[in-house]
Design a protein around this motif. Structure first.
Motif, mmCIF file in Angstrom:
data_model
loop_
_atom_site.group_PDB
_atom_site.id
_atom_site.type_symbol
_atom_site.label_atom_id
_atom_site.label_comp_id
_atom_site.label_asym_id
_atom_site.label_seq_id
_atom_site.Cartn_x
_atom_site.Cartn_y
_atom_site.Cartn_z
ATOM 1 N N PHE A 112 53.997 24.684 65.356
ATOM 2 C CA PHE A 112 54.537 23.340 65.168
ATOM 3 C C PHE A 112 54.470 22.528 66.448
ATOM 4 O O PHE A 112 54.495 23.076 67.546
ATOM 5 C CB PHE A 112 56.010 23.389 64.718
ATOM 6 C CG PHE A 112 56.214 24.018 63.385
ATOM 7 C CD1 PHE A 112 56.043 23.291 62.223
ATOM 8 C CD2 PHE A 112 56.564 25.349 63.284
ATOM 9 C CE1 PHE A 112 56.225 23.884 60.986
ATOM 10 C CE2 PHE A 112 56.750 25.950 62.050
ATOM 11 C CZ PHE A 112 56.580 25.218 60.896
ATOM 12 N N ALA B 197 56.018 17.654 53.889
ATOM 13 C CA ALA B 197 54.860 16.979 54.480
ATOM 14 C C ALA B 197 53.716 16.859 53.480
ATOM 15 O O ALA B 197 53.308 17.836 52.877
ATOM 16 C CB ALA B 197 54.396 17.729 55.730
ATOM 17 N N THR C 223 58.793 20.453 57.112
ATOM 18 C CA THR C 223 57.361 20.333 56.820
ATOM 19 C C THR C 223 57.026 20.724 55.385
ATOM 20 O O THR C 223 55.913 20.462 54.940
ATOM 21 C CB THR C 223 56.513 21.155 57.811
ATOM 22 O OG1 THR C 223 56.890 22.517 57.766
ATOM 23 C CG2 THR C 223 56.648 20.601 59.216
ATOM 24 N N ASP D 140 52.799 20.514 61.256
ATOM 25 C CA ASP D 140 52.634 21.925 60.898
ATOM 26 C C ASP D 140 51.176 22.258 61.173
ATOM 27 O O ASP D 140 50.278 21.856 60.431
ATOM 28 C CB ASP D 140 52.979 22.135 59.427
ATOM 29 C CG ASP D 140 52.882 23.576 58.980
ATOM 30 O OD1 ASP D 140 52.153 24.365 59.625
ATOM 31 O OD2 ASP D 140 53.531 23.920 57.976
ATOM 32 N N SER E 100 60.183 24.330 59.614
ATOM 33 C CA SER E 100 59.469 24.543 58.348
ATOM 34 C C SER E 100 60.224 23.943 57.171
ATOM 35 O O SER E 100 59.608 23.581 56.170
ATOM 36 C CB SER E 100 59.196 26.026 58.123
ATOM 37 O OG SER E 100 60.384 26.724 57.831
ATOM 38 N N GLU F 129 51.498 16.728 58.407
ATOM 39 C CA GLU F 129 52.551 16.180 59.246
ATOM 40 C C GLU F 129 53.496 15.331 58.419
ATOM 41 O O GLU F 129 53.158 14.895 57.322
ATOM 42 C CB GLU F 129 51.963 15.362 60.396
ATOM 43 C CG GLU F 129 51.180 14.137 59.992
ATOM 44 C CD GLU F 129 51.998 12.863 59.911
ATOM 45 O OE1 GLU F 129 53.118 12.806 60.460
ATOM 46 O OE2 GLU F 129 51.534 11.910 59.279
#
Length: 89
Positions: free
Chosen positions: A10, A82, A79, A37, A76, A43
């Motif tokens: 990351f 994302a 993300t 990520d 995480s 992203e």
């Protein structure tokens, strides 16, 4: 722009954009956090209430003296939302 975190998985960058004052001469800063990520090549940009929540979560996490794995696990969670692919120009 400030690089806040960079691991094998990351990267987190903080953006602060000074806003121009409105007609009343009041200026408010804008900004947020970009979380990339690297493994998924996606992203997400957090701003407003979500950015404030992220900042509070990071501050609480840092107080516990986290490992890199714990920081990555925290990131995480964001993300997963994302959708923007990372594209190199």
């Amino acid at each position: 722009m400030h690089m806040l975190y960079n691991s094998d998985h990351f990267a987190v960058v903080q953006f602060e954009v000074p806003a121009e004052g409105d007609s009343g001469g009041v200026a408010t800063a804008r900004g947020g956090y970009e979380i990339v990520d690297k493994s998924a090549r996606r992203e997400i940009f957090l701003e407003g209430a979500m950015a404030r929540s992220f900042r509070e979560g990071v501050q609480a996490l840092i107080e516990s003296g986290p490992s890199e794995d714990e920081i990555d696990a925290f990131l995480s969670r964001y993300t997963e939302l994302a959708q923007q692919p990372v594209v190199l120009h």
